[in-house]
Design an enzyme around this catalytic site. Sequence first.
Site, PDB file in Angstrom:
ATOM      1  N   HIS A 115       0.805  -1.219   0.000  1.00 15.57           N
ATOM      2  CA  HIS A 115       0.000   0.000   0.000  1.00 15.57           C
ATOM      3  C   HIS A 115       0.839   1.271   0.000  1.00 15.57           C
ATOM      4  CE1 HIS A 115       0.836  -0.467   4.350  1.00 15.57           C
ATOM      5  NE2 HIS A 115       0.693   0.851   4.410  1.00 15.57           N
ATOM      6  N   HIS A 179       5.244   8.753  13.125  1.00 18.88           N
ATOM      7  CA  HIS A 179       4.251   7.732  13.436  1.00 18.88           C
ATOM      8  C   HIS A 179       4.952   6.481  13.954  1.00 18.88           C
ATOM      9  CE1 HIS A 179       5.435   6.664   9.368  1.00 18.88           C
ATOM     10  NE2 HIS A 179       4.580   5.668   9.274  1.00 18.88           N
TER      11      HIS A 179
END
Length: 315
Positions: A115, A179
């Site tokens: 992805h 993140h």
Amino acid sequence: MTAALVGLSHSPLVGKNDPAPEILQSVYAEISAARAFVAEFAPDLVVLYAPDHYNGFFYRQMPPFCLGTEAYSVGDFGSRVGSLSVDSAAAKQLARGVLARGVDLPISARMAVDHGFVQPLEILFGGMDRVPVVPVFVNGVAAPFGPLHRIRALGTALGAAARELGTRVLFVASGGLSHDPPVPVLESAPRRVADALIEGHPPTPEQRARSEHRVLQAGHSYAAGSTTMIPINPRWDNLVLDTFEHGELTDIDDWTPEWMGAEGGGSAHEVRTWVAAYASLAASGPYRMTSRFYVPIPEWIAGFAITTAITRGSR
């Protein structure tokens, strides 16, 4: 040659664990603006820098970066399965140009991508097969990490090689910023997981579903504040964006992997894709950032950013 750039955070939780409507609306407004920027630039070729999340690259051989002359998507997190529209001739020419400039660039004739590659192509172009692309993997999850000046050297060499194509090239960076998603770490992984990280055994549909469910649950916990994951760091994210906006790319050479991990979390190393892309754009000529958007989105476990930039004088 004229050149442009889009930097775009990605998240597998987009559409699965979305933030408040007003935040989501602002994100999609910026995405629409980025699409319009790309459409107006009308690239002949996209050079896409993206990471992998142990779907295509494993510890059996883990390069710091790799260029694909063909590529296919494994279809994780609902992304499409199938081949990317890789411009193999351009990819091979760029590879030769990078190697001629003294950067040892590994090549993959059958690159598996996830992805991290597919999402920006879907967002910006409506599909992974709509535009000729050269995929470039940049390791952002698998320690140990090399110095950032080598990533900058890769981007500079590839940008210089792209100038020789004499065509309109869009550099796209996928990933980042701060993140800390639940990505397994080899040193602390159970033996079964460690073997998978090393050997790259394709997961069964059931195993993939369980893994993706864990990420979704992590997003819920992260947004609720009940997690041990490192928080999103807007201060660090904006320092990173300031560096790109001001063109101070040599400052990046002082960023250590330890500092990046402490400030931005375990997957802050995906910023390396942005380093490579901005170095490529800078090699094409002086550039200006034409838009900059940033918002922390715990639901997506991401400091989410979108930037566009263009070489001065490009149309």
